[in-house]
Motif scaffolding. Structure first.
Motif, short mmCIF file in Angstrom:
data_model
loop_
_atom_site.label_atom_id
_atom_site.label_comp_id
_atom_site.label_asym_id
_atom_site.label_seq_id
_atom_site.Cartn_x
_atom_site.Cartn_y
_atom_site.Cartn_z
N LEU A 1 0.85 -1.19 0.00
CA LEU A 1 0.00 0.00 0.00
C LEU A 1 0.89 1.24 0.00
O LEU A 1 1.74 1.39 0.88
CB LEU A 1 -0.90 0.00 1.23
CG LEU A 1 -1.78 -1.26 1.40
CD1 LEU A 1 -2.43 -1.24 2.77
CD2 LEU A 1 -2.83 -1.33 0.31
N GLU B 1 1.18 5.47 -0.18
CA GLU B 1 0.64 6.83 -0.14
C GLU B 1 1.72 7.72 -0.76
O GLU B 1 2.74 8.02 -0.14
CB GLU B 1 0.33 7.25 1.29
CG GLU B 1 -0.79 6.44 1.92
CD GLU B 1 -1.10 6.88 3.34
OE1 GLU B 1 -0.65 7.98 3.75
OE2 GLU B 1 -1.79 6.11 4.05
N GLN C 1 2.05 14.02 -3.91
CA GLN C 1 1.96 14.54 -5.28
C GLN C 1 3.17 15.38 -5.66
O GLN C 1 3.40 15.66 -6.84
CB GLN C 1 0.68 15.34 -5.45
CG GLN C 1 0.61 16.62 -4.63
CD GLN C 1 -0.67 17.40 -4.91
OE1 GLN C 1 -1.54 16.95 -5.66
NE2 GLN C 1 -0.80 18.57 -4.30
N HIS D 1 -1.16 -1.04 -4.44
CA HIS D 1 -2.26 -0.07 -4.41
C HIS D 1 -1.67 1.31 -4.09
O HIS D 1 -0.99 1.46 -3.07
CB HIS D 1 -3.30 -0.43 -3.36
CG HIS D 1 -3.87 -1.81 -3.53
ND1 HIS D 1 -4.84 -2.10 -4.47
CD2 HIS D 1 -3.60 -2.98 -2.90
CE1 HIS D 1 -5.14 -3.39 -4.40
NE2 HIS D 1 -4.41 -3.94 -3.46
N VAL D 2 -1.93 2.28 -4.95
CA VAL D 2 -1.33 3.61 -4.81
C VAL D 2 -2.41 4.66 -4.61
O VAL D 2 -3.36 4.75 -5.39
CB VAL D 2 -0.47 3.98 -6.04
CG1 VAL D 2 0.15 5.36 -5.85
CG2 VAL D 2 0.61 2.94 -6.28
N ASP D 3 -2.27 5.45 -3.55
CA ASP D 3 -3.11 6.63 -3.32
C ASP D 3 -2.24 7.88 -3.45
O ASP D 3 -1.15 7.95 -2.86
CB ASP D 3 -3.72 6.60 -1.91
CG ASP D 3 -4.80 5.55 -1.77
OD1 ASP D 3 -5.49 5.27 -2.76
OD2 ASP D 3 -4.94 5.00 -0.65
N ILE D 4 -2.70 8.85 -4.23
CA ILE D 4 -2.01 10.13 -4.34
C ILE D 4 -2.46 11.02 -3.19
O ILE D 4 -3.66 11.23 -3.00
CB ILE D 4 -2.29 10.81 -5.69
CG1 ILE D 4 -1.96 9.87 -6.86
CG2 ILE D 4 -1.50 12.11 -5.80
CD1 ILE D 4 -0.52 9.45 -6.94
N VAL D 5 -1.49 11.53 -2.42
CA VAL D 5 -1.80 12.34 -1.24
C VAL D 5 -1.01 13.64 -1.31
O VAL D 5 -0.04 13.76 -2.07
CB VAL D 5 -1.47 11.57 0.06
CG1 VAL D 5 -2.30 10.30 0.16
CG2 VAL D 5 0.02 11.26 0.15
N ARG E 1 -14.07 -0.92 -4.64
CA ARG E 1 -13.51 -0.11 -3.56
C ARG E 1 -13.69 -0.75 -2.19
O ARG E 1 -12.83 -0.64 -1.31
CB ARG E 1 -14.15 1.27 -3.58
CG ARG E 1 -13.58 2.27 -2.56
CD ARG E 1 -12.11 2.55 -2.83
NE ARG E 1 -11.57 3.54 -1.92
CZ ARG E 1 -11.50 4.85 -2.18
NH1 ARG E 1 -11.95 5.33 -3.34
NH2 ARG E 1 -10.98 5.68 -1.31
N LYS F 1 -7.38 -2.39 3.79
CA LYS F 1 -6.73 -1.30 4.51
C LYS F 1 -7.09 -1.32 6.00
O LYS F 1 -6.28 -0.93 6.85
CB LYS F 1 -7.12 0.04 3.89
CG LYS F 1 -6.49 0.30 2.53
CD LYS F 1 -6.85 1.67 2.00
CE LYS F 1 -6.10 1.98 0.71
NZ LYS F 1 -6.44 3.33 0.19
#
Length: 280
Positions: free
Chosen positions: A75, A77, A80, A129-133, A198, A205
């Motif tokens: 995972l 985060e 940006q 899994h990538v989240d842009i923060v 989702r 998570k």
């Protein structure tokens, strides 16, 4: 714009693959130790004491906590304001998994095709899994996931009319159906809301949150407690030998959803709920 070398990511993932497979997170280990002292049923107490012994051996002798060293769930985060240099992010992560499972002498359990079943030989590819923060940091969590517990997980698209009780009944039913198969005592991650895709990620998570940290929303914190009590009341117990310790923790994560839907996912983890994190 901050630059971060892909080699730095590879090294961190390599180290976390090894660390996560040898060291149980403190919240989970402490809970097992506490339950081993408090469990009244002799067979369950003896089993929990053996799990504590296993934790200690893994720590002292630098050996894997479980023979199933899992499929690597990673995972990310990603701030940006970070630019990854030298390689593609996912390639850097997979190289870290490759090195970690090789250098750590960890079992390689990934097959290249779900039906033809040829082993990839290096435990790649990872599930990334990538989240842009916001910001210029990168937080990476490596969570090796064994499939004895993964196979017991379930997802349902409830009608909104099912409401709170429908959600809770599905979670408890899932634990009951799983029985001794996921090597209890288990940790249960619950996702509620979002969409079909989702909600499963929400449940995954949820397993990364320490089990001694309730959901910040009191409504869901109370639901977590109720579900923990109801699952423990099933009497499945450690490794299925009965007793009061079937689940160590229940974590719920939620996301807004459509007016016509109530997705619910339950991701079960065994007592070896492994994860390690780094902020780069």
């Amino acid at each position: 714009m901050r630059e971060l070398s892909a080699d730095t990511i590879t090294s961190a993932v390599r180290d976390m693959c090894i660390e996560a497979n040898l060291e149980l997170p403190k919240d989970v280990a402490d809970c097992i130790r506490t339950r081993s002292r408090e469990e009244p049923w002799p067979a369950a107490k003896d089993t929990l004491e053996k799990l504590v012994e296993n934790i200690n051996i893994a720590h002292n002798d630098k050996m894997p906590l479980c023979q199933d060293t899992g499929m690597a769930v990673v995972l990310v985060e990603l701030g940006q304001d970070v630019h990854i240099t030298g390689a593609y992010l996912v390639d850097a992560i997979n190289e870290g998994v490759r090195q970690g499972y090789d250098q750590g002498f960890l079992r390689k359990s990934v097959v290249a095709d779900p039906l033809r079943r040829k082993n990839t030989g290096d435990n790649t590819p990872a599930l990334v899994h990538v989240d842009i923060v916001p910001g210029d940091k990168v937080k990476i969590t490596v969570a090796p996931k064994g499939f004895g517990s993964e196979n017991m997980s379930r997802l349902v698209m409830l009608a909104p009319s099912a409401g709170e009780n429908g959600v809770k009944d599905f979670v408890v039913e899932t634990a009951k159906i799983a029985g001794p198969n996921p090597c209890p005592p288990i940790v249960v991650g619950v996702g509620i809301g979002g969409s079909f895709d989702r909600v499963a990620l929400l449940a995954k998570k949820a397993l990364q949150r320490p089990i001694d940290q309730p959901n910040p929303d009191p409504y869901y914190a109370e639901m977590e407690k109720e579900l923990r009590d109801r699952i423990n009341a099933l009497g499945i117990g450690p490794q299925g030998f009965g007793g009061e310790t079937t689940v160590l923790g229940v974590n719920i994560e939620v996301f807004p959803t459509h007016i016509a839907g109530l997705p619910v996912a339950v991701n079960i983890n065994c007592h070896v709920t492994r994860h390690a994190s780094r902020v780069l």
